[in-house]
Design a protein around this motif. Structure first.
Motif, PDB file in Angstrom:
ATOM      1  N   GLY A  33      -3.841  -0.720  12.203  1.00  0.00           N
ATOM      2  CA  GLY A  33      -4.308  -0.069  13.422  1.00  0.00           C
ATOM      3  C   GLY A  33      -3.353   1.005  13.907  1.00  0.00           C
ATOM      4  O   GLY A  33      -3.238   1.226  15.123  1.00  0.00           O
ATOM      5  N   GLY A  34      -2.640   1.649  12.980  1.00  0.00           N
ATOM      6  CA  GLY A  34      -1.715   2.711  13.349  1.00  0.00           C
ATOM      7  C   GLY A  34      -0.372   2.230  13.845  1.00  0.00           C
ATOM      8  O   GLY A  34       0.459   3.041  14.267  1.00  0.00           O
ATOM      9  N   VAL A  35      -0.111   0.911  13.791  1.00  0.00           N
ATOM     10  CA  VAL A  35       1.148   0.337  14.276  1.00  0.00           C
ATOM     11  C   VAL A  35       1.835  -0.380  13.115  1.00  0.00           C
ATOM     12  O   VAL A  35       1.182  -1.111  12.344  1.00  0.00           O
ATOM     13  N   ILE A  36       3.141  -0.187  12.966  1.00  0.00           N
ATOM     14  CA  ILE A  36       3.889  -0.867  11.908  1.00  0.00           C
ATOM     15  C   ILE A  36       3.984  -2.352  12.243  1.00  0.00           C
ATOM     16  O   ILE A  36       4.480  -2.731  13.311  1.00  0.00           O
ATOM     17  N   VAL A  37       3.523  -3.185  11.309  1.00  0.00           N
ATOM     18  CA  VAL A  37       3.530  -4.628  11.541  1.00  0.00           C
ATOM     19  C   VAL A  37       4.468  -5.364  10.590  1.00  0.00           C
ATOM     20  O   VAL A  37       4.726  -6.553  10.791  1.00  0.00           O
ATOM     21  N   SER A  40       0.816  -1.217   0.000  1.00  0.00           N
ATOM     22  CA  SER A  40       0.000   0.000   0.000  1.00  0.00           C
ATOM     23  C   SER A  40       0.846   1.262   0.000  1.00  0.00           C
ATOM     24  O   SER A  40       0.432   2.297  -0.530  1.00  0.00           O
ATOM     25  N   PHE A  41       2.034   1.212   0.597  1.00  0.00           N
ATOM     26  CA  PHE A  41       2.873   2.408   0.675  1.00  0.00           C
ATOM     27  C   PHE A  41       3.254   2.922  -0.712  1.00  0.00           C
ATOM     28  O   PHE A  41       3.523   4.113  -0.873  1.00  0.00           O
ATOM     29  N   THR A  73       4.441  -1.083   6.618  1.00  0.00           N
ATOM     30  CA  THR A  73       3.020  -1.423   6.538  1.00  0.00           C
ATOM     31  C   THR A  73       2.416  -1.270   7.928  1.00  0.00           C
ATOM     32  O   THR A  73       2.938  -1.826   8.900  1.00  0.00           O
ATOM     33  N   TRP A  74       1.314  -0.509   7.998  1.00  0.00           N
ATOM     34  CA  TRP A  74       0.647  -0.246   9.276  1.00  0.00           C
ATOM     35  C   TRP A  74      -0.641  -1.076   9.388  1.00  0.00           C
ATOM     36  O   TRP A  74      -1.274  -1.387   8.380  1.00  0.00           O
TER      37      TRP A  74
END
Length: 883
Positions: A731-735, A542-543, A728-729
């Motif tokens: 819920g607002g957290v990089i996973v 997505s980025f 890649t995020w």
């Protein structure tokens, strides 16, 4: 203290005691204290040791010039000394002893500030390639050939000038650059394609500017010495194989390199006229500035006689001296140069406005050269063509227009390399300011002339004021053959007469710089909003939707977005939606409706299986366009036979002292940034097709501070390879992180890429990341997927057992594209390379609604990946499809 420490201390004491005893006996000398140097000083010392010939030659040049300058000051004689100059007459009489001195002396001691650094740069390049002995004889061959050809051509071109007879009598110097330019041009033949172009373009541009704007015999010698070095390097370099020659023939310049070189060339062209200040041979639009340094005197009586009707050659000289005597005329001549330097800065930064301004300003230069140096003198001179030739207007027009015409052609050919636009609001404000100031100044000038006619040498009429008005804004070099209609006779009228031109150019200069410093572009607001949404929720690729060149469709709530681009009526998305995950299903339908309103065909590219199934239920047909390789960091290990290549790469890197460094592009040292850009540019230019875009990032995409760089650095501080990783995020957290940029030096050790990817996996394992995606190799591993009939779909989401003919056609087109670009980009090889890391293979798909649009879809995909593809590339692509 441990046992090992005690043993080491005892051994050290014994060694010191033994050394002291031996020193007392005279067997060995006592150890000397070594002077420690700072890092920069040590680098300078090491550089001097590796380039002794360059250091000696630069030191000799400095010593000889400074010594003779001091001797001339002490004796009151002219510099350079007469015995250190050469001329055709002296060479004809066998005075060849002056040639070595003429090659070492410069025309003015201040030129050492430019010539000595140039000597050190050129000499170090040549000496590093050839060694001292070979560099010397290459320099001799090129300088002798340059002297013979350059002096002969300079006589043919300028031998008729009166000043040439004076130069033949008193002589001139050639300068040390004549000795240095040949070896550096020869060395360029052994460098990479990118640096070969850089060296040759810059050297030829500087030499051409000197010849066209100054025209000394030494400048012609430099030009021909460079040409001989070019030829000698071509003859000396090893013959390239047939495949390498074909690659060089198809070599392309990347966008970044094109705008850099165009900016440098524009700067050289802008600074070229200043060379007239350093020589008695004046050329170009600033030629009359050289009179400030000459012995000419302003004769007011003679000027009034000329204005009263006298028409001899001396009158044109008085006109020139009179214009130079006015500070306003000099400032008006300098400010356009500063404007061109600002434009060169804009070109270097990739501004589209700078490209159009460069074309416009250079076109104005050409037009004014023809008008003021050719047409107007014919109209005004009673002798017509004869007077025109006598005053050198034809030659001036030619030398003035040559480089601007070349700049116009270069900028026009590389126009697509300047994609950064300025906001329309700022452009409107800037244009309004310039136009308003210009109109106001014109009104002030005409009003002053009509209100105070008695304060001019001749009372000006409205027609005379309008005819003279353009000259107030034009560099005085364009007015050499044009008689002034009137002159100011008071302080106030002189201030208006001289002041309106500088005021206009200063305002235009400041407004232009204000435009180039605009940090935003068209669509930047939407791109910024999309960049914020990608940090809410997205998928592995997505980025890529935040990169430049995309348009953005936002949902009604504004909490989700789809990135797309329109090509040939196809709205081609960059992956699926991102942002609020709960809106994604609705986004697919709403985006399709949005495209229908604009008569576009929606095509979803690089979507994953879940979204593909949803699109299939909507009646879309799908085809896989690649396979994404996903590694789970928590399961990372390198045990077993399957991991042999990766283990070998890691161990080899450790043995050779290669370490990995992670940072963002802005956090990297300036030297590392420059190396990364050079690695990328060299890699891209050696491809026979333009650099690919769309879902493949380049240098421009590295600058985002959210992107991680992981590069391999050897013991000498050389970057051997570099990778970039996209976040890649959820819920607002990089996973997780996705691999994008992968480039290395041609001579880098084998396995350096395996080393970097393995180190990234170890880092992410320690961080607790959910996944590490190696991304998908575009168009690799293509196979036909689900042929779908929207009306007769099966219960499993519209899947059909037999693919339709449209899907097969698109499959064959994309496979043909993959086959064409495979020798260049090696996507199938990349596909196999990524399998070394034992990843999970996940398909990515293209989904389209209408098989009738398949030709447009195929062209849209190709155009998106190769936006710089030219008609010749399209023809080759079409021919390949038919085979």
């Amino acid at each position: 203290m441990t046992t090992d420490d005690m043993t080491e201390q005892t051994t050290t004491q014994k060694t010191q005691t033994t050394n002291i005893t031996n020193a007392r006996r005279g067997d060995v000398k006592p150890p000397t204290r070594r002077i420690e140097l700072g890092p920069l000083a040590q680098d300078a010392v090491d550089w001097m040791r590796r380039h002794p010939l360059t250091v000696i030659f630069a030191a000799m040049t400095l010593a000889i010039n400074i010594g003779f300058a001091l001797w001339c000051m002490a004796t009151g004689s002219a510099y350079p000394p007469l015995f250190g100059r050469i001329s055709y007459r002296r060479l004809a009489h066998g005075m060849f002893y002056a040639v070595p001195l003429a090659l070492m002396l410069v025309g003015h001691p201040l030129r050492l500030l430019l010539d000595v650094p140039a000597l050190m740069a050129a000499g170090s390049v040549a000496e590093s390639r050839f060694g001292a002995a070979k560099t010397i004889w290459i320099s001799l061959i090129c300088s002798i050939g340059g002297l013979a050809a350059g002096m002969g051509v300079s006589v043919m071109v300028n031998g008729h000038l009166p000043i040439w007879h004076s130069m033949m009598r008193f002589g001139y110097v050639l300068g040390p650059l004549t000795l240095a330019v040949g070896p550096v041009m020869a060395a360029s033949a052994f460098s990479s394609l990118m640096w070969r172009r850089r060296v040759r373009v810059v050297v030829y541009a500087v030499a051409a500017a000197l010849v066209l704007y100054r025209g000394e015999p030494g400048d012609y010698c430099i030009m021909f010495a460079a040409a001989f070095g070019h030829l000698l390097g071509y003859l000396m370099s090893p013959s390239a194989s047939g495949e390498e020659q074909a690659t060089q023939t198809r070599m392309r310049i990347t966008r970044i390199e094109a705008r850099k070189m165009t900016g440098v060339l524009t700067a050289v062209c802008a600074l070229g006229p200043l060379a007239a200040l350093m020589s008695p041979v004046h050329r170009g639009p600033l030629s009359t500035l050289g009179l400030l340094m000459g012995p000419n005197r302003f004769d007011y009586t003679r000027l009034h006689e000329c204005l009263a009707g006298a028409g001899t050659a001396d009158c044109f000289l008085q006109y020139r001296v009179q214009r130079v005597s006015m500070p306003g005329g000099v400032i008006v001549s300098v400010l356009p140069l500063l404007m061109m330097l600002v434009v060169a800065y804009g070109l270097y930064r990739g501004r589209r406005l700078a490209a159009w301004l460069s074309i416009m300003l250079n076109a104005c230069t050409v037009v004014m050269a023809l008008l003021y140096c050719f047409i107007f003198p014919i109209v005004q001179s009673p002798d017509g063509i004869r007077s025109l030739i006598m005053h050198g207007a034809v030659r001036t027009a030619f030398s003035t227009a040559t480089l601007p015409l070349a700049c116009i052609v270069i900028v026009a050919l590389t126009l697509r390399s300047f994609p950064l636009a300025i906001r329309w609001e700022r452009l409107v404000v800037a244009l309004s300011i310039v136009v308003a100031v210009f109109v106001m100044l014109c009104i002030v000038y005409v009003g002053t002339g009509l209100a105070r006619p008695a304060e001019f040498s001749t009372a000006p009429s409205l027609a005379m004021l309008l005819a003279d008005l353009p000259q107030r804004f034009v560099p005085i070099g364009f007015l050499n053959g044009l008689a002034p209609l009137f002159l100011p006779a008071s302080a106030f009228t002189s201030a208006v007469y001289q002041g309106i031109g500088p005021v206009f150019w200063i305002v235009a200069l400041m407004v232009t710089l204000w435009c180039f410093l605009d940090s935003s572009m068209q669509g930047e607001r939407e791109r910024h909003q999309a960049s914020q949404l990608v940090e809410v929720d997205g998928e592995s690729m997505s980025f890529m939707g935040t990169w430049s060149g995309n348009r953005y469709w936002f949902s009604e709530s504004g909490r989700s977005v789809i990135a797309y681009r329109v090509v040939y009526g196809i709205a081609l998305t960059v992956t699926g939606p991102f942002g609020d995950r709960g809106e994604w299903s609705r986004d697919l339908k709403d985006f399709a409706a949005f495209c229908a309103e604009h008569s576009w065909t929606p095509v979803f590219y690089s979507v994953h299986e879940a979204q593909r199934d949803e699109l299939s239920a909507m009646g879309f047909t799908s085809l896989d366009v690649g396979t994404e390789m996903v590694v789970r960091p928590e399961q990372w290990q390198t045990r077993g036979r399957k991991w042999q290549d990766v283990r070998t790469a890691i161990n080899k890197a450790k043995r050779e002292g290669i370490v990995d460094v992670m940072c963002s592009f802005d956090e990297a040292p300036l030297g590392v940034q420059s190396q990364i850009i050079d690695i990328s540019e060299q890699w891209a230019e050696e491809k026979s097709l333009p650099e690919m875009k769309f879902t493949l990032g380049g240098v421009d995409e590295l600058i985002d501070p959210r992107v991680r760089l992981l590069y391999a650095l050897d013991g000498d501080g050389i970057v051997q390879a570099v990778t970039s990783w996209l976040p890649t995020w959820r819920g607002g957290v990089i996973v997780g992180w996705t691999l994008d940029f992968m480039r290395h030096r041609p001579e880098s050790p084998n396995g350096v890429m395996e080393f970097l990817i393995a180190r990234m996996a170890e880092r992410l394992r320690d961080e607790g990341a959910e996944f590490m995606s190696l991304s998908a190799a575009p168009l690799a591993g293509i196979s036909v997927m689900d042929g779908v009939d929207g009306e007769n779909g099966d219960a499993d989401g519209g899947r059909s057992a037999v693919p339709d003919s449209g899907t097969v056609f698109l499959q064959h087109v994309l496979m043909s594209v993959a086959d064409i670009i495979e020798p260049v980009y090696g996507f199938h090889s990349l596909f196999r390379f990524k399998r070394k890391f034992q990843p999970e293979e996940q398909g990515v798909y293209i989904a389209y609604p209408d098989a009738a649009k398949l030709p447009q879809i195929a062209l849209a995909v190709v155009q998106s990946y190769l936006p710089d593809m030219k008609p010749a590339d399209v023809a080759r692509f079409v021919r390949a499809l038919g085979q």
